[in-house]
Design a protein around this motif. Structure first.
Motif, PDB file in Angstrom:
ATOM      1  N   VAL A  28      12.480 -43.415 -49.502  1.00 14.71           N
ATOM      2  CA  VAL A  28      11.219 -43.896 -49.990  1.00 14.71           C
ATOM      3  C   VAL A  28      11.166 -44.066 -51.499  1.00 14.71           C
ATOM      4  O   VAL A  28      12.305 -43.425 -52.101  1.00 14.71           O
ATOM      5  CB  VAL A  28      10.310 -42.497 -49.524  1.00 14.71           C
ATOM      6  N   GLY A  29      10.075 -44.643 -51.872  1.00 12.71           N
ATOM      7  CA  GLY A  29      10.044 -44.836 -53.310  1.00 12.71           C
ATOM      8  C   GLY A  29       9.112 -43.898 -53.955  1.00 12.71           C
ATOM      9  O   GLY A  29       8.727 -42.712 -53.312  1.00 12.71           O
ATOM     10  N   LYS A  30       8.710 -44.087 -55.234  1.00 13.07           N
ATOM     11  CA  LYS A  30       7.904 -43.120 -55.914  1.00 13.07           C
ATOM     12  C   LYS A  30       6.617 -43.536 -55.456  1.00 13.07           C
ATOM     13  O   LYS A  30       6.130 -44.437 -55.169  1.00 13.07           O
ATOM     14  CB  LYS A  30       8.300 -43.283 -57.345  1.00 13.07           C
ATOM     15  N   TRP A  31       5.657 -42.568 -55.977  1.00 14.25           N
ATOM     16  CA  TRP A  31       4.272 -42.586 -55.530  1.00 14.25           C
ATOM     17  C   TRP A  31       3.610 -43.374 -56.533  1.00 14.25           C
ATOM     18  O   TRP A  31       3.860 -43.339 -57.639  1.00 14.25           O
ATOM     19  CB  TRP A  31       3.470 -41.322 -55.565  1.00 14.25           C
ATOM     20  N   THR A  32       2.868 -44.189 -56.028  1.00 10.51           N
ATOM     21  CA  THR A  32       2.140 -45.175 -56.976  1.00 10.51           C
ATOM     22  C   THR A  32       0.533 -45.108 -56.606  1.00 10.51           C
ATOM     23  O   THR A  32       0.320 -45.003 -55.457  1.00 10.51           O
ATOM     24  CB  THR A  32       2.461 -46.549 -56.891  1.00 10.51           C
ATOM     25  N   SER A  33      -0.384 -45.680 -57.489  1.00  6.03           N
ATOM     26  CA  SER A  33      -1.716 -45.749 -57.100  1.00  6.03           C
ATOM     27  C   SER A  33      -1.893 -47.168 -56.552  1.00  6.03           C
ATOM     28  O   SER A  33      -3.042 -47.261 -55.935  1.00  6.03           O
ATOM     29  CB  SER A  33      -2.591 -45.465 -58.403  1.00  6.03           C
ATOM     30  N   SER A  34      -1.046 -48.192 -56.429  1.00 11.81           N
ATOM     31  CA  SER A  34      -1.263 -49.458 -56.181  1.00 11.81           C
ATOM     32  C   SER A  34      -0.874 -49.423 -54.644  1.00 11.81           C
ATOM     33  O   SER A  34      -0.019 -48.858 -54.236  1.00 11.81           O
ATOM     34  CB  SER A  34      -0.446 -50.419 -56.842  1.00 11.81           C
ATOM     35  N   TYR A  57       0.244 -44.243 -52.849  1.00  9.35           N
ATOM     36  CA  TYR A  57       1.270 -44.991 -51.645  1.00  9.35           C
ATOM     37  C   TYR A  57       2.843 -44.947 -52.180  1.00  9.35           C
ATOM     38  O   TYR A  57       3.145 -44.839 -53.299  1.00  9.35           O
ATOM     39  CB  TYR A  57       0.817 -46.166 -51.529  1.00  9.35           C
ATOM     40  N   ARG A  58       3.623 -45.037 -51.205  1.00  8.28           N
ATOM     41  CA  ARG A  58       4.950 -45.347 -51.506  1.00  8.28           C
ATOM     42  C   ARG A  58       5.622 -46.061 -50.446  1.00  8.28           C
ATOM     43  O   ARG A  58       5.260 -45.791 -49.059  1.00  8.28           O
ATOM     44  CB  ARG A  58       5.897 -43.988 -51.750  1.00  8.28           C
ATOM     45  N   TYR A  59       6.603 -46.857 -50.468  1.00  7.74           N
ATOM     46  CA  TYR A  59       7.307 -47.588 -49.486  1.00  7.74           C
ATOM     47  C   TYR A  59       8.379 -46.950 -48.790  1.00  7.74           C
ATOM     48  O   TYR A  59       8.741 -45.847 -49.345  1.00  7.74           O
ATOM     49  CB  TYR A  59       7.986 -48.672 -50.259  1.00  7.74           C
ATOM     50  N   MET A  60       8.560 -47.059 -47.554  1.00  9.03           N
ATOM     51  CA  MET A  60       9.603 -46.223 -46.606  1.00  9.03           C
ATOM     52  C   MET A  60      10.392 -47.323 -46.014  1.00  9.03           C
ATOM     53  O   MET A  60       9.822 -48.456 -45.501  1.00  9.03           O
ATOM     54  CB  MET A  60       8.826 -45.497 -45.347  1.00  9.03           C
ATOM     55  N   LYS A  61      11.809 -47.283 -45.881  1.00  7.76           N
ATOM     56  CA  LYS A  61      12.904 -47.916 -45.261  1.00  7.76           C
ATOM     57  C   LYS A  61      13.698 -47.330 -44.499  1.00  7.76           C
ATOM     58  O   LYS A  61      14.382 -46.303 -44.877  1.00  7.76           O
ATOM     59  CB  LYS A  61      13.502 -48.770 -46.512  1.00  7.76           C
ATOM     60  N   LYS A  62      13.583 -47.481 -43.274  1.00  8.82           N
ATOM     61  CA  LYS A  62      14.691 -46.799 -42.439  1.00  8.82           C
ATOM     62  C   LYS A  62      16.005 -46.951 -42.669  1.00  8.82           C
ATOM     63  O   LYS A  62      16.336 -48.279 -42.969  1.00  8.82           O
ATOM     64  CB  LYS A  62      14.362 -47.210 -40.914  1.00  8.82           C
TER      65      LYS A  62
END
Length: 204
Positions: free
Chosen positions: A132-138, A196-201
């Protein structure tokens, strides 16, 4: 007479052998790292299963919560903080790791650095692990995690938290017993934001 059938290695042959050696080394290193990460994924999954079992036992005893966070189990001395199998932060995040109880099922979330087991049925095998990435407001396109996070700008208070663990920590800090964030007086200036943050398996 000059022998034109020179059996020594020329520049082209040496470069070819060198490239082949590099390819073989790269393949061997890839296998080593893949094996190393598989062991780390297995360790993270085992930790998540142990956490889910502890939360299930805790729920059977008290039944006070529908969500049990790792920090709650640590506070009750049922578990110690889990070491992060990956590089980065030393321990898994006790404020983001949780077990949700719904009917007779338990859904476990374990966050260790930027690796995440997310709302996985505790009885399923194997668990899916995400990076996962860092939390963002975008807002983020594609596979992502979305959460409403709260904070109280007080020294020593943890990071931005989901509502259940935020209330638990706030009540622990202030000696209160609020059931909802909306019950907390405005003077405390509680912040609320959708992140929001991205998720990648990453595991198979």
């Amino acid at each position: 007479m000059i022998n034109k059938n020179n059996r020594g290695f020329g520049t082209y042959e040496i470069l070819t052998v060198f490239v082949m050696i590099l390819i073989i080394v790269a393949i061997l290193l890839a296998r080593v790292f893949n094996t190393d990460y598989k062991e780390k994924y297995d360790l993270m999954e085992n930790n998540a299963r142990m956490f889910a079992l502890t939360a299930a036992n805790l729920n059977a005893v008290d039944g006070n919560y529908s969500v049990y966070y790792l920090q709650m189990a640590i506070d009750q001395k049922l578990l110690s903080n889990m070491k992060n199998p990956f590089k980065g932060s030393k321990y898994c995040n006790p404020y983001a790791s949780k077990v949700s109880v719904s009917s007779n099922k338990k859904y476990v979330t374990l966050e260790c650095g930027n690796y995440l087991i997310y709302e996985q049925d505790s009885l399923e095998k194997p668990y899916v692990i995400y990076q996962v990435g860092k939390w963002t407001s975008s807002e983020i396109k594609g596979e992502r995690q979305e959460a409403i996070l709260y904070n109280y700008k007080e020294d020593g208070f943890p990071e931005n938290l989901e509502e259940d663990i935020f209330l638990y920590e706030f009540n622990k800090l202030k000696g209160t017993s609020f059931q909802r964030v909306s019950e907390i007086p405005a003077e405390y200036q509680i912040t609320k934001e959708t992140k929001y943050r991205y998720m990648k398996k990453v595991n198979d």
